[in-house]
Scaffold this motif. Sequence first.
Motif, mmCIF file in Angstrom:
data_model
loop_
_atom_site.group_PDB
_atom_site.id
_atom_site.type_symbol
_atom_site.label_atom_id
_atom_site.label_comp_id
_atom_site.label_asym_id
_atom_site.label_seq_id
_atom_site.Cartn_x
_atom_site.Cartn_y
_atom_site.Cartn_z
ATOM 1 N N UNK A 373 0.845 -1.198 0.000
ATOM 2 C CA UNK A 373 0.000 0.000 0.000
ATOM 3 C C UNK A 373 0.878 1.246 0.000
ATOM 4 N N UNK A 374 0.765 2.044 -1.053
ATOM 5 C CA UNK A 374 1.519 3.286 -1.152
ATOM 6 C C UNK A 374 0.595 4.478 -0.919
ATOM 7 N N UNK A 375 1.151 5.531 -0.359
ATOM 8 C CA UNK A 375 0.435 6.790 -0.252
ATOM 9 C C UNK A 375 0.845 7.709 -1.389
ATOM 10 N N UNK A 376 -0.046 8.595 -1.780
ATOM 11 C CA UNK A 376 0.237 9.545 -2.854
ATOM 12 C C UNK A 376 0.011 10.960 -2.330
ATOM 13 N N UNK A 377 1.054 11.592 -1.792
ATOM 14 C CA UNK A 377 0.862 12.926 -1.216
ATOM 15 C C UNK A 377 0.595 13.985 -2.278
ATOM 16 N N UNK A 378 -0.283 14.908 -1.934
ATOM 17 C CA UNK A 378 -0.571 16.061 -2.772
ATOM 18 C C UNK A 378 0.054 17.279 -2.113
ATOM 19 N N UNK A 379 0.907 17.990 -2.821
ATOM 20 C CA UNK A 379 1.511 19.205 -2.284
ATOM 21 C C UNK A 379 0.551 20.363 -2.549
ATOM 22 N N UNK A 380 -0.060 20.854 -1.479
ATOM 23 C CA UNK A 380 -1.057 21.908 -1.630
ATOM 24 C C UNK A 380 -1.072 22.807 -0.406
ATOM 25 N N UNK A 381 -0.848 24.095 -0.628
ATOM 26 C CA UNK A 381 -0.826 25.051 0.485
ATOM 27 C C UNK A 381 -2.171 25.728 0.700
ATOM 28 N N UNK A 382 -3.059 25.658 -0.271
ATOM 29 C CA UNK A 382 -4.334 26.359 -0.209
ATOM 30 C C UNK A 382 -5.413 25.453 0.383
ATOM 31 N N UNK A 383 -6.004 25.881 1.502
ATOM 32 C CA UNK A 383 -6.992 25.062 2.183
ATOM 33 C C UNK A 383 -8.221 24.782 1.347
ATOM 34 N N UNK A 384 -8.696 25.777 0.611
ATOM 35 C CA UNK A 384 -9.887 25.584 -0.213
ATOM 36 C C UNK A 384 -9.660 24.498 -1.259
ATOM 37 N N UNK A 385 -8.504 24.539 -1.882
ATOM 38 C CA UNK A 385 -8.203 23.546 -2.919
ATOM 39 C C UNK A 385 -8.014 22.165 -2.301
ATOM 40 N N UNK A 386 -7.371 22.101 -1.147
ATOM 41 C CA UNK A 386 -7.198 20.808 -0.469
ATOM 42 C C UNK A 386 -8.551 20.200 -0.127
ATOM 43 N N UNK A 387 -9.457 21.025 0.354
ATOM 44 C CA UNK A 387 -10.784 20.527 0.727
ATOM 45 C C UNK A 387 -11.568 20.064 -0.495
ATOM 46 N N UNK A 388 -11.342 20.739 -1.624
ATOM 47 C CA UNK A 388 -12.026 20.316 -2.854
ATOM 48 C C UNK A 388 -11.591 18.905 -3.258
ATOM 49 N N UNK A 389 -10.319 18.597 -3.066
ATOM 50 C CA UNK A 389 -9.824 17.259 -3.397
ATOM 51 C C UNK A 389 -10.421 16.218 -2.451
ATOM 52 N N UNK A 390 -10.473 16.545 -1.171
ATOM 53 C CA UNK A 390 -11.071 15.622 -0.191
ATOM 54 C C UNK A 390 -12.548 15.393 -0.503
ATOM 55 N N UNK A 391 -13.240 16.462 -0.854
ATOM 56 C CA UNK A 391 -14.672 16.376 -1.155
ATOM 57 C C UNK A 391 -14.926 15.486 -2.375
ATOM 58 N N UNK A 392 -14.058 15.575 -3.372
ATOM 59 C CA UNK A 392 -14.268 14.850 -4.621
ATOM 60 C C UNK A 392 -13.777 13.405 -4.568
ATOM 61 N N UNK A 393 -13.072 13.049 -3.510
ATOM 62 C CA UNK A 393 -12.497 11.705 -3.429
ATOM 63 C C UNK A 393 -13.584 10.639 -3.356
ATOM 64 N N UNK A 394 -13.429 9.588 -4.130
ATOM 65 C CA UNK A 394 -14.400 8.487 -4.158
ATOM 66 C C UNK A 394 -14.166 7.591 -2.942
ATOM 67 N N UNK A 395 -15.135 7.552 -2.059
ATOM 68 C CA UNK A 395 -14.983 6.741 -0.847
ATOM 69 C C UNK A 395 -16.182 5.812 -0.650
ATOM 70 N N UNK A 396 -16.618 5.175 -1.723
ATOM 71 C CA UNK A 396 -17.743 4.245 -1.651
ATOM 72 C C UNK A 396 -17.402 3.115 -0.675
ATOM 73 N N UNK A 397 -18.267 2.927 0.313
ATOM 74 C CA UNK A 397 -18.067 1.860 1.288
ATOM 75 C C UNK A 397 -17.081 2.184 2.388
ATOM 76 N N UNK A 398 -16.512 3.374 2.369
ATOM 77 C CA UNK A 398 -15.529 3.756 3.377
ATOM 78 C C UNK A 398 -16.145 4.713 4.391
ATOM 79 N N UNK A 399 -15.747 4.577 5.642
ATOM 80 C CA UNK A 399 -16.089 5.543 6.677
ATOM 81 C C UNK A 399 -14.838 6.375 6.948
#
Length: 467
Positions: A373-399
């Motif tokens: 299992x590898x992690x894929x870090x995103x380099x992002x200093x802007x909170x709004x943009x970081x939150x947009x990525x979290x919001x769009x992430x596909x988490x079907x079946x995940x809590x």
Amino acid sequence: MNVLTPIAAVPSASFIAPPGPIEQVRYACALGALTSVIAIEGAIPITHCGPGCASKQFHALSGISGYQGGEFHVPSTNIGNKEVIFGGADRLDELIASTLKIMEAELYVVQSGCIPGLVGDDVDNVVRSYQRRGVPIVFAETLGYRGNNFTGHETVVKAILEQYVAKQPAAPKRAGLVNVWSLLPYQNPFWRGDLTEIRRLLEGIGLEVNILFGPASAGLAEWRAVPSAEFNLVLSPWLGLSTARDLEAAYGQPTLHIPALPVGARQTAAFLRAVGDHAGIARSKVDTFVAAEERTYYRYLRDFAHFYSGCTSQYRLPSEVNVVADSAYALAVSKFLVGDLGLNPGVIVVTENPPDSERDGIVAAFRDLAPGIDGEPLFETDGHRAHAVIRAHDRIGELPIVFGSTWEANIAAEIGAPLVEVSYPVTDEVVLNRAYVGYRGALQLIERTYTTVVRQSTEENPEAAAS
């Protein structure tokens, strides 16, 4: 030794700088490195900058990073229009002279801010005039427009090493002595507890430690002993590497670079064995210490397993971890929660805008969070943009669960995730000596994590929680 030139951030392929202001910035300007000086017992920063710059930097890094507090008595020139027109070197000279009369210290660190850099004040010459008189004083150019408090920290450290430590009488190497370069003081809310625990672990296997910052350090006595160390331990994805390279060139000290702060039994045992092997400590001695620590650790973990296995019907236990933090904590938290607790990696955001030259190394450190299992870090200093990525992430079946700052409260609520505050800024926690590294720190992290989970589950469904 080479003088560090502050590094301007250069975007990489995984980071596109926003066209305008950064929303919810996660660091201070380079002048904020005055907190690194405050973190050294016996040192006092003297700031040559505009009105309020020093106090704003300190209160931003101390106040909204877990309300850490600290001794804030920082002389400042507070220069204004007159100094912009005529120069502020004379005013700085006056301030240094007054400070020497009023404030006792083993070392004074003069830091310049944006205005002196823009108008061209010869701060270096002013400071050198005091150095020639034998005053223990150094100069660090921490111009706010050249970098953040991470690069400012490296600038301050190099100034102390080159202008103060290098001028101390030569001392022989001391077997078993290690310099530790790790967390950024005050930026990380848990730096005091973490550095204390790192020192305890290293001393537990027989090493002598220059921890250099915070309550666990002997202050400038440790800095003066830096050249006597057998080696430098960089315990961070990148912060401290430049310093260690310079020390290797100046004193022939080898460097051991371990990118991930050790959290939990698996990582901490591997960390201690790697350090022990590098230092030539008998493996049996390291294993004896590890066994004693693990005996206690797993007793607590056994008791936790009773909760974990018996409460899945009552509480919404998370299965996916999302992290928004500087690279050191993003890596440490991810490796522990994925590798030890079995959560799946979600979005991992690195917030401190590290130098482009170090990004490939940071990405490599996130590989193999757990076997396969590898992690894929995103380099992002802007909170709004970081939150947009979290919001769009596909988490079907995940809590999901979010490890981040106070600014992640809204996005955590939006995706129905508990929030554990581990990164700057932290305004809903008061932090004194809490640690999340090592064996003891991992237990505290588990406590904090699942207390947050239980509390949210109880608030959402009081009847189910009580059944």
